[in-house]
Scaffold this motif. Structure first.
Motif, PDB file in Angstrom:
ATOM      1  N   THR A  35       0.840  -1.204   0.000  1.00 35.86           N
ATOM      2  CA  THR A  35       0.000   0.000   0.000  1.00 35.86           C
ATOM      3  C   THR A  35       0.871   1.248   0.000  1.00 35.86           C
ATOM      4  OG1 THR A  35      -1.776  -1.163   1.142  1.00 35.86           O
ATOM      5  CG2 THR A  35      -1.810   1.247   1.250  1.00 35.86           C
ATOM      6  N   ASP A  36       1.912   1.244   0.826  1.00 31.53           N
ATOM      7  CA  ASP A  36       2.839   2.380   0.882  1.00 31.53           C
ATOM      8  C   ASP A  36       3.463   2.635  -0.482  1.00 31.53           C
ATOM      9  OD1 ASP A  36       4.557   4.397   2.237  1.00 31.53           O
ATOM     10  OD2 ASP A  36       6.149   2.944   1.787  1.00 31.53           O
ATOM     11  N   CYS A  37       3.888   1.576  -1.136  1.00 29.66           N
ATOM     12  CA  CYS A  37       4.521   1.707  -2.457  1.00 29.66           C
ATOM     13  C   CYS A  37       3.527   2.282  -3.474  1.00 29.66           C
ATOM     14  CB  CYS A  37       5.024   0.343  -2.914  1.00 29.66           C
ATOM     15  SG  CYS A  37       5.859   0.376  -4.502  1.00 29.66           S
ATOM     16  N   LEU A  38       2.289   1.786  -3.451  1.00 38.14           N
ATOM     17  CA  LEU A  38       1.280   2.251  -4.406  1.00 38.14           C
ATOM     18  C   LEU A  38       0.895   3.712  -4.181  1.00 38.14           C
ATOM     19  CD1 LEU A  38      -1.061  -0.864  -4.453  1.00 38.14           C
ATOM     20  CD2 LEU A  38       0.413  -0.073  -6.320  1.00 38.14           C
ATOM     21  N   LEU A  39       0.940   4.157  -2.936  1.00 41.00           N
ATOM     22  CA  LEU A  39       0.496   5.516  -2.623  1.00 41.00           C
ATOM     23  C   LEU A  39       1.615   6.560  -2.641  1.00 41.00           C
ATOM     24  CD1 LEU A  39      -2.071   4.732   0.210  1.00 41.00           C
ATOM     25  CD2 LEU A  39      -2.517   5.187  -2.206  1.00 41.00           C
ATOM     26  N   ARG A  40       2.847   6.152  -2.897  1.00 41.80           N
ATOM     27  CA  ARG A  40       3.958   7.115  -2.918  1.00 41.80           C
ATOM     28  C   ARG A  40       3.824   8.144  -4.025  1.00 41.80           C
ATOM     29  NH1 ARG A  40       9.023   3.219  -1.639  1.00 41.80           N
ATOM     30  NH2 ARG A  40       8.464   2.856   0.526  1.00 41.80           N
ATOM     31  N   ALA A  43       0.050  10.957  -8.247  1.00 36.28           N
ATOM     32  CA  ALA A  43      -0.839  10.656  -9.375  1.00 36.28           C
ATOM     33  C   ALA A  43      -1.447   9.258  -9.203  1.00 36.28           C
ATOM     34  CB  ALA A  43      -0.076  10.748 -10.690  1.00 36.28           C
ATOM     35  N   ASN A  44      -0.635   8.287  -8.815  1.00 38.16           N
ATOM     36  CA  ASN A  44      -1.139   6.929  -8.629  1.00 38.16           C
ATOM     37  C   ASN A  44      -2.126   6.880  -7.463  1.00 38.16           C
ATOM     38  OD1 ASN A  44      -1.106   4.196  -9.523  1.00 38.16           O
ATOM     39  ND2 ASN A  44       0.037   3.653  -7.691  1.00 38.16           N
ATOM     40  N   ALA A  46      -4.038   9.269  -6.407  1.00 41.82           N
ATOM     41  CA  ALA A  46      -5.284   9.899  -6.849  1.00 41.82           C
ATOM     42  C   ALA A  46      -6.100   8.946  -7.703  1.00 41.82           C
ATOM     43  CB  ALA A  46      -4.990  11.184  -7.623  1.00 41.82           C
ATOM     44  N   ARG A  47      -5.430   8.203  -8.614  1.00 43.20           N
ATOM     45  CA  ARG A  47      -6.145   7.238  -9.455  1.00 43.20           C
ATOM     46  C   ARG A  47      -6.750   6.120  -8.609  1.00 43.20           C
ATOM     47  NH1 ARG A  47      -1.699   8.145 -12.890  1.00 43.20           N
ATOM     48  NH2 ARG A  47      -0.620   6.342 -12.044  1.00 43.20           N
ATOM     49  N   LEU A  48      -5.982   5.595  -7.638  1.00 40.52           N
ATOM     50  CA  LEU A  48      -6.485   4.514  -6.787  1.00 40.52           C
ATOM     51  C   LEU A  48      -7.667   4.964  -5.933  1.00 40.52           C
ATOM     52  CD1 LEU A  48      -3.091   2.969  -5.683  1.00 40.52           C
ATOM     53  CD2 LEU A  48      -4.825   1.867  -7.110  1.00 40.52           C
ATOM     54  N   LEU A  49      -7.557   6.164  -5.367  1.00 39.51           N
ATOM     55  CA  LEU A  49      -8.650   6.675  -4.538  1.00 39.51           C
ATOM     56  C   LEU A  49      -9.900   6.944  -5.367  1.00 39.51           C
ATOM     57  CD1 LEU A  49      -6.601   8.998  -2.177  1.00 39.51           C
ATOM     58  CD2 LEU A  49      -7.688   6.815  -1.591  1.00 39.51           C
ATOM     59  N   ALA A  50      -9.717   7.463  -6.587  1.00 39.44           N
ATOM     60  CA  ALA A  50     -10.861   7.710  -7.470  1.00 39.44           C
ATOM     61  C   ALA A  50     -11.519   6.390  -7.870  1.00 39.44           C
ATOM     62  CB  ALA A  50     -10.416   8.481  -8.717  1.00 39.44           C
TER      63      ALA A  50
END
Length: 79
Positions: A35-40, A43-44, A46-50
């Protein structure tokens, strides 16, 4: 204290005078690292949260709507 595989899903809180800690499973640590890696990347993240918000609102997923993905709809309806 002992746990069988799959039994301990929540962290175990360990209290001490020097500071409190939580004991988590190796799988839990792996999940947090992923999760930490994906949220660093902002832009990524924002895409995941959207995408997560679209799923919560039952809009589109990759490849179709949640109505076309019965397993996803069933899981979200059970909560």
């Amino acid at each position: 204290m002992s746990y069988r595989s799959g039994e301990a899903r929540k962290p175990v809180e360990i209290l001490s005078e020097e500071g409190d800690v939580e004991l988590v499973t190796a799988k839990g640590v792996e999940s947090m690292e992923e999760t930490d890696c994906l949220l660093r990347s902002h832009a990524n993240a924002a895409r995941l949260l959207a995408a997560a918000e679209r799923v919560r609102k039952r809009h589109t997923l990759i490849g179709g709507t949640t109505e076309e993905q019965p397993a996803v709809v069933k899981e979200s309806d059970d909560e």
